[in-house]
Design a protein around this motif. Structure first.
Motif, PDB file in Angstrom:
ATOM      1  N   LEU A  47      -7.473  -3.488  15.445  1.00  0.00           N
ATOM      2  CA  LEU A  47      -8.226  -3.682  14.202  1.00  0.00           C
ATOM      3  C   LEU A  47      -9.277  -2.602  13.984  1.00  0.00           C
ATOM      4  O   LEU A  47      -9.482  -2.129  12.860  1.00  0.00           O
ATOM      5  N   LEU A  88      -3.962  -3.943  11.634  1.00  0.00           N
ATOM      6  CA  LEU A  88      -4.061  -5.255  11.001  1.00  0.00           C
ATOM      7  C   LEU A  88      -3.834  -6.382  12.004  1.00  0.00           C
ATOM      8  O   LEU A  88      -3.404  -7.477  11.644  1.00  0.00           O
ATOM      9  N   THR A 114       1.868  -4.448  12.096  1.00  0.00           N
ATOM     10  CA  THR A 114       0.433  -4.743  11.958  1.00  0.00           C
ATOM     11  C   THR A 114      -0.382  -3.997  13.013  1.00  0.00           C
ATOM     12  O   THR A 114      -1.507  -3.571  12.745  1.00  0.00           O
ATOM     13  N   ARG A 166      -0.816  -0.484  11.810  1.00  0.00           N
ATOM     14  CA  ARG A 166      -1.680  -0.350  10.630  1.00  0.00           C
ATOM     15  C   ARG A 166      -3.118  -0.816  10.878  1.00  0.00           C
ATOM     16  O   ARG A 166      -3.927  -0.803   9.962  1.00  0.00           O
ATOM     17  N   ILE A 218      -6.141   2.418   6.151  1.00  0.00           N
ATOM     18  CA  ILE A 218      -4.898   1.978   6.790  1.00  0.00           C
ATOM     19  C   ILE A 218      -4.098   3.246   7.109  1.00  0.00           C
ATOM     20  O   ILE A 218      -3.884   4.084   6.232  1.00  0.00           O
TER      21      ILE A 218
END
Length: 252
Positions: free
Chosen positions: A247, A242, A237, A240, A8
């Protein structure tokens, strides 16, 4: 993080100078501001009280205090600065922001034509007492600014004392550094990127597609602004890895 996943991207702790998220408050109530602070203060660096809402929002000083107690820096949008300047009331503007308790100010000329040397003079004067965002770009469709002017004005406004320069897009995200369909004006952005340290720029990016574009271009700690109060954690998100759009961006 509620679980320590590997790979991350690291995010600087507040107060930070990179990876900034600026949220647009277009007239939130005090209760709504408290809710924003409860769920997203860790991910929010600045809240802009958009355009002229600072003159109309009830209990604005209480809301400013609420943000500050949560470690967020509130400030008034540049359009309010222009409204005072259009009436030749710079000293009144200074008194107003001093009395409100904010420590940051935005200087812009997105609608009101201001001689650029005069704009830099305002920056120099207010930077003595406030942390300054200066906004470059126009809110008026059909008014052309060359790429060279964008770069030159950003440089001189930073030299005049701006902490960061804001790249204009409006809250609609279809002008300035974007095309009418909301896609990035990549030629302009790349010209800016060649000449100016991108850590000194806050890119307005109200749309998810624009946030994704900048994160993929400049990484998770790009400075992004004009974020909706309901989109702070969704943006985080993206930063990070996420969310589906990023992704796979940060995995080895």
């Amino acid at each position: 993080m509620n679980f320590n996943l590997p790979f991350i991207p690291e995010r600087p702790e507040r107060p930070r100078s990179s990876g900034l998220t600026m949220v647009m408050d277009k007239g939130l109530s005090l209760r709504q501001a408290e809710d924003l602070c409860e769920v997203a203060s860790e991910y929010t660096d600045f809240v802009k009280l958009g355009f002229g809402t600072g003159l109309l929002t009830p209990n604005v000083k209480d809301k400013i205090k609420c943000y500050q107690e949560a470690g967020i820096k509130p400030y008034f949008g540049g359009t309010l600065f222009e409204a005072f300047i259009a009436r030749n009331q710079f000293d009144d503007y200074r008194r107003f922001i001093e009395n409100s308790g904010v420590e940051t100010a935005e200087i812009s000329d997105g609608v009101l034509p201001i001689d650029h040397d005069k704009k830099c003079q305002y920056i120099r004067e207010l930077s003595k007492d406030f942390q300054i965002f200066s906004e470059v770009g126009t809110k008026l469709k059909g008014k052309e600014i060359s790429n060279a002017e964008w770069v030159s004005w950003m440089k001189t406004e930073l030299e005049a004392g701006a902490w960061k320069v804001i790249a204009e897009a409006r809250e609609s995200g279809n002008i300035g550094i974007y095309n009418e369909d909301g896609s990035a004006n990549s030629t302009l952005i790349m010209d800016i990127k060649k000449e100016i340290n991108t850590a000194e720029i806050l890119w307005e990016a109200p749309l998810k597609s624009q946030q994704v574009w900048f994160i993929k271009l400049l990484g998770p700690n790009v400075n992004l602004g004009n974020i909706s109060n309901t989109e702070v954690i969704p943006l985080e998100t993206l930063r990070r890895g996420l969310r589906g759009d990023t992704l796979l961006s940060f995995l080895p």
